[in-house]
Motif scaffolding. Structure first.
Motif, PDB file in Angstrom:
ATOM      1  N   HIS A 116       0.834  -1.220   0.000  1.00  0.00           N
ATOM      2  CA  HIS A 116       0.000   0.000   0.000  1.00  0.00           C
ATOM      3  C   HIS A 116       0.864   1.264   0.000  1.00  0.00           C
ATOM      4  CE1 HIS A 116      -3.434  -2.603   0.679  1.00  0.00           C
ATOM      5  NE2 HIS A 116      -2.826  -3.127   1.719  1.00  0.00           N
ATOM      6  N   THR A 117       1.961   1.176  -0.746  1.00  0.00           N
ATOM      7  CA  THR A 117       2.934   2.272  -0.762  1.00  0.00           C
ATOM      8  C   THR A 117       2.338   3.587  -1.244  1.00  0.00           C
ATOM      9  OG1 THR A 117       4.758   0.726  -1.109  1.00  0.00           O
ATOM     10  CG2 THR A 117       5.133   3.023  -1.767  1.00  0.00           C
ATOM     11  N   TYR A 118       1.465   3.527  -2.245  1.00  0.00           N
ATOM     12  CA  TYR A 118       0.998   4.772  -2.858  1.00  0.00           C
ATOM     13  C   TYR A 118       0.002   5.537  -1.993  1.00  0.00           C
ATOM     14  CZ  TYR A 118       3.490   2.773  -6.754  1.00  0.00           C
ATOM     15  OH  TYR A 118       4.475   2.219  -7.541  1.00  0.00           O
ATOM     16  N   ARG A 119      -0.349   4.969  -0.833  1.00  0.00           N
ATOM     17  CA  ARG A 119      -1.176   5.722   0.111  1.00  0.00           C
ATOM     18  C   ARG A 119      -0.431   6.934   0.674  1.00  0.00           C
ATOM     19  NH1 ARG A 119      -3.960   0.989   3.866  1.00  0.00           N
ATOM     20  NH2 ARG A 119      -5.288   0.086   2.237  1.00  0.00           N
ATOM     21  N   VAL A 120       0.897   6.924   0.593  1.00  0.00           N
ATOM     22  CA  VAL A 120       1.654   8.052   1.159  1.00  0.00           C
ATOM     23  C   VAL A 120       1.610   9.276   0.238  1.00  0.00           C
ATOM     24  CG1 VAL A 120       3.197   6.450   2.337  1.00  0.00           C
ATOM     25  CG2 VAL A 120       3.922   7.479   0.179  1.00  0.00           C
ATOM     26  N   ILE A 121       1.141   9.108  -0.997  1.00  0.00           N
ATOM     27  CA  ILE A 121       0.984  10.250  -1.902  1.00  0.00           C
ATOM     28  C   ILE A 121      -0.258  11.014  -1.475  1.00  0.00           C
ATOM     29  CG2 ILE A 121       0.589  10.981  -4.285  1.00  0.00           C
ATOM     30  CD1 ILE A 121       2.019   8.437  -5.203  1.00  0.00           C
ATOM     31  N   ASP A 122      -0.112  12.306  -1.246  1.00  0.00           N
ATOM     32  CA  ASP A 122      -1.229  13.107  -0.739  1.00  0.00           C
ATOM     33  C   ASP A 122      -2.219  13.490  -1.827  1.00  0.00           C
ATOM     34  OD1 ASP A 122      -0.466  13.688   2.194  1.00  0.00           O
ATOM     35  OD2 ASP A 122       1.380  14.073   1.084  1.00  0.00           O
ATOM     36  N   LYS A 123      -1.729  13.827  -3.009  1.00  0.00           N
ATOM     37  CA  LYS A 123      -2.622  14.222  -4.087  1.00  0.00           C
ATOM     38  C   LYS A 123      -2.053  13.773  -5.425  1.00  0.00           C
ATOM     39  CE  LYS A 123      -5.825  16.336  -3.384  1.00  0.00           C
ATOM     40  NZ  LYS A 123      -7.219  15.927  -3.081  1.00  0.00           N
ATOM     41  N   VAL A 124      -2.904  13.135  -6.236  1.00  0.00           N
ATOM     42  CA  VAL A 124      -2.521  12.691  -7.573  1.00  0.00           C
ATOM     43  C   VAL A 124      -3.218  13.593  -8.594  1.00  0.00           C
ATOM     44  CG1 VAL A 124      -2.496  10.794  -9.230  1.00  0.00           C
ATOM     45  CG2 VAL A 124      -2.262  10.313  -6.783  1.00  0.00           C
ATOM     46  N   VAL A 125      -2.428  14.339  -9.366  1.00  0.00           N
ATOM     47  CA  VAL A 125      -2.967  15.221 -10.399  1.00  0.00           C
ATOM     48  C   VAL A 125      -3.104  14.411 -11.679  1.00  0.00           C
ATOM     49  CG1 VAL A 125      -2.597  17.322 -11.745  1.00  0.00           C
ATOM     50  CG2 VAL A 125      -1.897  17.243  -9.331  1.00  0.00           C
ATOM     51  N   CYS A 126      -4.338  14.268 -12.175  1.00  0.00           N
ATOM     52  CA  CYS A 126      -4.625  13.481 -13.377  1.00  0.00           C
ATOM     53  C   CYS A 126      -4.958  14.429 -14.526  1.00  0.00           C
ATOM     54  CB  CYS A 126      -5.796  12.543 -13.129  1.00  0.00           C
ATOM     55  SG  CYS A 126      -5.568  11.432 -11.725  1.00  0.00           S
ATOM     56  N   PRO A 127      -4.186  14.407 -15.617  1.00  0.00           N
ATOM     57  CA  PRO A 127      -4.437  15.335 -16.720  1.00  0.00           C
ATOM     58  C   PRO A 127      -5.650  14.995 -17.582  1.00  0.00           C
ATOM     59  CG  PRO A 127      -2.123  14.711 -16.609  1.00  0.00           C
ATOM     60  CD  PRO A 127      -2.881  13.757 -15.753  1.00  0.00           C
ATOM     61  N   SER A 128      -6.417  13.982 -17.208  1.00  0.00           N
ATOM     62  CA  SER A 128      -7.655  13.662 -17.914  1.00  0.00           C
ATOM     63  C   SER A 128      -8.543  12.842 -16.983  1.00  0.00           C
ATOM     64  CB  SER A 128      -7.375  12.877 -19.199  1.00  0.00           C
ATOM     65  OG  SER A 128      -6.810  11.613 -18.899  1.00  0.00           O
ATOM     66  N   LYS A 129      -9.846  12.859 -17.269  1.00  0.00           N
ATOM     67  CA  LYS A 129     -10.766  12.034 -16.499  1.00  0.00           C
ATOM     68  C   LYS A 129     -10.472  10.558 -16.752  1.00  0.00           C
ATOM     69  CE  LYS A 129     -14.396  15.538 -16.530  1.00  0.00           C
ATOM     70  NZ  LYS A 129     -15.714  15.948 -17.089  1.00  0.00           N
ATOM     71  N   PHE A 130     -10.058  10.254 -17.977  1.00  0.00           N
ATOM     72  CA  PHE A 130      -9.654   8.889 -18.306  1.00  0.00           C
ATOM     73  C   PHE A 130      -8.549   8.424 -17.361  1.00  0.00           C
ATOM     74  CE2 PHE A 130      -6.145   6.615 -20.358  1.00  0.00           C
ATOM     75  CZ  PHE A 130      -6.737   5.391 -20.605  1.00  0.00           C
ATOM     76  N   MET A 131      -7.530   9.256 -17.173  1.00  0.00           N
ATOM     77  CA  MET A 131      -6.425   8.898 -16.294  1.00  0.00           C
ATOM     78  C   MET A 131      -6.917   8.691 -14.865  1.00  0.00           C
ATOM     79  SD  MET A 131      -3.178   8.347 -15.832  1.00  0.00           S
ATOM     80  CE  MET A 131      -2.325   9.000 -17.266  1.00  0.00           C
ATOM     81  N   GLU A 132      -7.777   9.568 -14.399  1.00  0.00           N
ATOM     82  CA  GLU A 132      -8.287   9.441 -13.034  1.00  0.00           C
ATOM     83  C   GLU A 132      -9.068   8.139 -12.866  1.00  0.00           C
ATOM     84  OE1 GLU A 132     -10.339  12.231  -9.643  1.00  0.00           O
ATOM     85  OE2 GLU A 132     -10.926  12.588 -11.727  1.00  0.00           O
ATOM     86  N   THR A 133      -9.922   7.816 -13.827  1.00  0.00           N
ATOM     87  CA  THR A 133     -10.708   6.589 -13.765  1.00  0.00           C
ATOM     88  C   THR A 133      -9.811   5.351 -13.716  1.00  0.00           C
ATOM     89  OG1 THR A 133     -12.535   7.603 -14.962  1.00  0.00           O
ATOM     90  CG2 THR A 133     -12.454   5.203 -14.948  1.00  0.00           C
ATOM     91  N   GLU A 134      -8.784   5.339 -14.571  1.00  0.00           N
ATOM     92  CA  GLU A 134      -7.886   4.183 -14.612  1.00  0.00           C
ATOM     93  C   GLU A 134      -7.096   4.035 -13.316  1.00  0.00           C
ATOM     94  OE1 GLU A 134      -8.044   1.902 -16.820  1.00  0.00           O
ATOM     95  OE2 GLU A 134      -9.438   3.012 -18.087  1.00  0.00           O
ATOM     96  N   LEU A 135      -6.557   5.142 -12.797  1.00  0.00           N
ATOM     97  CA  LEU A 135      -5.746   5.064 -11.583  1.00  0.00           C
ATOM     98  C   LEU A 135      -6.572   4.664 -10.366  1.00  0.00           C
ATOM     99  CD1 LEU A 135      -3.256   8.066 -11.877  1.00  0.00           C
ATOM    100  CD2 LEU A 135      -2.917   5.679 -12.481  1.00  0.00           C
ATOM    101  N   LEU A 136      -7.849   5.005 -10.375  1.00  0.00           N
ATOM    102  CA  LEU A 136      -8.686   4.654  -9.227  1.00  0.00           C
ATOM    103  C   LEU A 136      -9.002   3.169  -9.169  1.00  0.00           C
ATOM    104  CD1 LEU A 136     -11.076   7.725  -8.960  1.00  0.00           C
ATOM    105  CD2 LEU A 136      -9.302   7.000  -7.351  1.00  0.00           C
ATOM    106  N   ARG A 137      -8.530   2.395 -10.149  1.00  0.00           N
ATOM    107  CA  ARG A 137      -8.616   0.939 -10.027  1.00  0.00           C
ATOM    108  C   ARG A 137      -7.641   0.439  -8.966  1.00  0.00           C
ATOM    109  NH1 ARG A 137      -7.398  -1.919 -14.735  1.00  0.00           N
ATOM    110  NH2 ARG A 137      -6.299  -0.175 -15.650  1.00  0.00           N
TER     111      ARG A 137
END
Length: 392
Positions: free
Chosen positions: A182-203
């Motif tokens: 669960h390493t990526y929980r330490v990232i406070d904010k993920v900036v996604c340059p598209s809604k597509f990117m946000e949807t994919e990363l939220l998997r």
């Protein structure tokens, strides 16, 4: 504010580096203190006050160090040590990550958090859910999402990383370990340059509640009023994932239409064999803008997880409509029938028909051009204000 940018390359190399260097420069011009961490390279154009960099690793070139690469890819003690030296000297208020997997490794995330420093990450690709970062392989039509549930064995099975069994195994191991921890929980904010990117990363459930969609900024450019010419334009890399072979098929089927290609890449020999394609090589700045503005329309036939392509935004800003593949973040930028046309990615027959239609209907093309003039994308001042809000 003190901002430390971290990216594997510290010289102009691709979209991620262009983004980081322009944003960093503008923040400095505003009076903020900015430093950079990445690999040492003679081509580096930015630095840090501690003179601390990690070793330059090129996984594409044979080396006597190759046997140690699997360990360096998964966890780099040296990268963690070097970023610690910068943190202790520079004392940043925030660390802004860009591309860090493989060369810098997520080891730096743990080191940053030891110092209680907020982490902002701009996702330039889907690396956090796909070991080969492209969602593309030779065995699945369209985009491949088989690793999104955390079962990274598919990457090994399909040799997704450069067609290599060993590299794919290493990539899968890296993804599995950091998903399990669960390493990526330490990232406070993920900036996604598209809604597509946000949807994919939220998997990846570890990113839930940490993402925000913020489209890329583009340089402030204005149409010069140059006279339109009747050619169809492609500009960008001459590579397979960009759909070049599909576009070549369309061009061959439309010998009466002139195509102009601006760029470079490994498929240049194939492009040169098509009589109605004129390749003008790599262009940038005012020269590229003129080529874009004079085109009847441009084409982006991508066949991979395109994020927020500058080529679409630049075309539209210069009031040039775009025919784009309906894949990745492209459909978010093109309103079908209004500012351009969409077609099924990889479908050469449909692309051919869309090009023929728009090329022979100049009134439709003119109307789309006017509609493009109504679009607005952030220039760097507006974008930077939004990033500073995220930092704060």
């Amino acid at each position: 504010m003190k901002i430390l940018f971290a990216n594997k390359y510290l010289y102009p190399r691709g979209g991620a580096e262009t983004y980081m260097l322009k944003l960093g420069k503008y923040l400095e011009d505003m009076g903020h203190e900015v430093e950079y961490f990445g690999m040492y390279d003679e081509r580096n154009v930015v630095s840090n006050s501690a003179g601390a960099y990690t070793s330059n690793i090129d996984f594409h070139k044979p080396s006597v160090k190759y046997i140690t690469y699997p360990f360096s890819i998964i966890y780099s003690f040296k990268a963690a040590k070097k970023i610690r030296e910068i943190i202790e000297k520079f004392k940043p208020d925030v660390v802004h990550l860009n591309n860090f997997n493989y060369q810098l490794t997520p080891s730096i995330l743990y080191e940053i958090k030891k110092h209680n420093i907020p982490i902002v990450y701009t996702a330039h690709d889907v690396q956090l859910v796909c070991p080969n970062h492209r969602m593309k392989n030779d065995y699945v039509d369209g985009l491949c999402r088989r690793c999104g549930n955390g079962k990274f064995g598919e990457c090994v099975k399909n040799r997704c990383v450069h067609g290599s069994l060993m590299r794919s195994a290493i990539g899968a191991a890296e993804s599995w370990i950091y998903r399990k921890r669960h390493t990526y929980r330490v990232i406070d904010k993920v900036v996604c340059p598209s809604k597509f990117m946000e949807t994919e990363l939220l998997r990846n459930p570890d990113l839930a509640g940490r993402t925000v969609t913020l489209y890329n900024f583009i340089d402030e450019i204005k149409p010069s009023g140059a006279e339109r010419e009747n050619y169809v334009l492609y500009f960008g890399r001459y590579s397979e994932e960009k759909g070049i072979r599909t576009l070549i098929k369309a061009a061959r089927a439309l010998p009466e239409i002139q195509f102009v290609f601006a760029g470079r890449g490994e498929l240049e020999p194939e492009i040169s064999e098509v009589p109605n394609i004129r390749s003008v090589g790599f262009k940038s700045g005012a020269e590229l803008n003129e080529i874009i503005e004079k085109a009847a329309f441009s084409v982006l036939p991508s066949e991979w997880s395109e994020n927020c392509p500058f080529s679409v935004m630049e075309s539209q800003t210069l009031r040039t409509p775009v025919i784009g593949a309906c894949i990745g973040g492209i459909p978010e930028l093109i309103e079908d029938g209004v500012t351009g046309l969409l077609f099924e990615s990889g479908n050469a027959a449909e692309l051919t028909e869309k090009i023929r239609y728009l090329h022979t209907n100049q009134e439709v093309c003119r109307r789309m051009s006017e509609n493009c003039g109504e679009l607005f994308y952030d220039a760097i001042p507006e974008y930077t204000e939004k990033i500073l809000e995220i930092y704060n």
